[in-house]
Scaffold this active site. Structure first.
Site, PDB file in Angstrom:
ATOM      1  N   CYS A 176       0.898  -1.207  -0.086  1.00 37.61           N
ATOM      2  CA  CYS A 176      -0.032  -0.040   0.027  1.00 37.61           C
ATOM      3  C   CYS A 176       1.076   1.273  -0.157  1.00 37.61           C
ATOM      4  O   CYS A 176       1.517   1.430  -1.002  1.00 37.61           O
ATOM      5  CB  CYS A 176      -0.890  -0.092   1.045  1.00 37.61           C
ATOM      6  SG  CYS A 176      -2.373   1.204   1.001  1.00 37.61           S
TER       7      CYS A 176
ATOM      8  N   HIS B 150      -3.620  -5.264   0.376  1.00 41.87           N
ATOM      9  CA  HIS B 150      -3.029  -5.735   1.926  1.00 41.87           C
ATOM     10  C   HIS B 150      -3.526  -7.210   1.706  1.00 41.87           C
ATOM     11  O   HIS B 150      -4.291  -7.653   2.509  1.00 41.87           O
ATOM     12  CB  HIS B 150      -4.043  -5.178   2.864  1.00 41.87           C
ATOM     13  CG  HIS B 150      -3.537  -3.576   2.970  1.00 41.87           C
ATOM     14  ND1 HIS B 150      -2.613  -2.995   3.779  1.00 41.87           N
ATOM     15  CD2 HIS B 150      -4.131  -2.470   2.582  1.00 41.87           C
ATOM     16  CE1 HIS B 150      -2.468  -1.749   3.961  1.00 41.87           C
ATOM     17  NE2 HIS B 150      -3.639  -1.263   3.144  1.00 41.87           N
TER      18      HIS B 150
ATOM     19  N   GLU C  72      -1.909  -8.896   4.155  1.00 35.22           N
ATOM     20  CA  GLU C  72      -1.809  -9.131   5.362  1.00 35.22           C
ATOM     21  C   GLU C  72      -3.159  -8.824   6.171  1.00 35.22           C
ATOM     22  O   GLU C  72      -3.552  -9.418   7.239  1.00 35.22           O
ATOM     23  CB  GLU C  72      -0.725  -8.571   6.006  1.00 35.22           C
ATOM     24  CG  GLU C  72      -0.952  -7.120   6.247  1.00 35.22           C
ATOM     25  CD  GLU C  72      -0.963  -6.356   5.117  1.00 35.22           C
ATOM     26  OE1 GLU C  72      -1.115  -5.175   5.212  1.00 35.22           O
ATOM     27  OE2 GLU C  72      -0.377  -6.545   4.156  1.00 35.22           O
TER      28      GLU C  72
END
Length: 250
Positions: free
Chosen positions: A102, A196, A198
């Site tokens: 990001c 993202h 994660e």
């Protein structure tokens, strides 16, 4: 100091831990290591947003670096952002592996000569389907083979800035109907991902609450983004496998 045989990685954290992520996950460090780390590795945390940076003399001890997302603009001129750009340029010349997520994706692009700005289309919040460009399967050795890498992947997104132009030697790896550069690579040592891998949907849901409460987004937009979360699942395992293969050099 590096222990013999131990592989070291560094998380360059460009955001402060929210109360929610601290309480539920123990902080963003745990979220990132859970997603990208493996048993037997050592992960050091550097809160670059608080001006904590690795010692330049120790950079060679790390196998790879991960730059997190951030509420800050990657094209800003805060002292720590300029310092981070210098560090990323150094890592690039050292040919160290750097994964940018990001804000990390955007600041990597900026540091290496690309262009980052506000997106014409405004905020992108939710689960976005991105298309892997076919040619990227041939020049990225860290991708699975042609039969294993899907042509599209769903990823959690939360950004209002985007890469407008990649650095001169970079190759665009993926795009979406909302964002022209979802992923880019330089050789086998630089990987930027706008989304993202994660994040869980739970983390994004709380982030939507925070963006609404601080006036960054409107209530109607927040409600639409939340309702969309129930309709799709991000391909977290596939995306994290790509990131791990990139960082571990296999």
């Amino acid at each position: 100091m590096k222990v013999e045989g131990e592989k070291k990685y560094a998380l360059l954290l460009a955001a402060k831990d929210s109360d929610y992520v601290e309480k539920v996950y123990g902080g963003y460090y745990n979220v990132f290591v859970e997603a990208y780390g493996e048993e037997g590795e050592k992960w050091d945390l550097f809160r670059v947003v608080d001006n904590e940076f690795p010692d330049m003399a120790e950079l060679h001890n790390y196998e790879g670096f991960v730059v997190s997302g951030s509420p800050y603009d990657a094209y800003g001129n805060d002292n720590w952002i300029l310092k981070l750009c210098l560090l990323l340029q150094t890592l690039y010349f050292m040919q160290k592996k750097v994964l940018g997520i990001c804000f990390g994706h955007q600041v990597l692009c900026r540091a290496l000569g690309g262009d980052v700005r506000k997106a014409d289309s405004g905020w992108d919040i939710g689960i976005r389907e991105v298309s892997i460009l076919k040619e990227s399967l041939t020049y990225n050795t860290f991708l699975d083979d042609l039969n294993e890498t899907p042509s599209t992947l769903s990823i959690i997104e939360c950004h209002q800035d985007e890469v407008w132009e990649v650095p001169k030697e970079a190759k665009v790896m993926a795009c979406s109907d909302k964002t022209r550069v979802e992923m880019f690579t330089i050789g086998d040592h630089i990987l930027g991902i706008q989304g993202h891998p994660e994040y869980t949907k739970d983390i994004l849901n709380n982030l939507i609450d925070r963006l609404l409460s601080n006036g960054s987004i409107q209530r109607g937009f927040a409600e639409d983004a939340r309702s969309e979360l129930h309709k799709a699942e991000p391909d977290r395992k596939s995306l994290q496998r790509i990131c791990k293969r990139f960082l571990k050099g296999r």
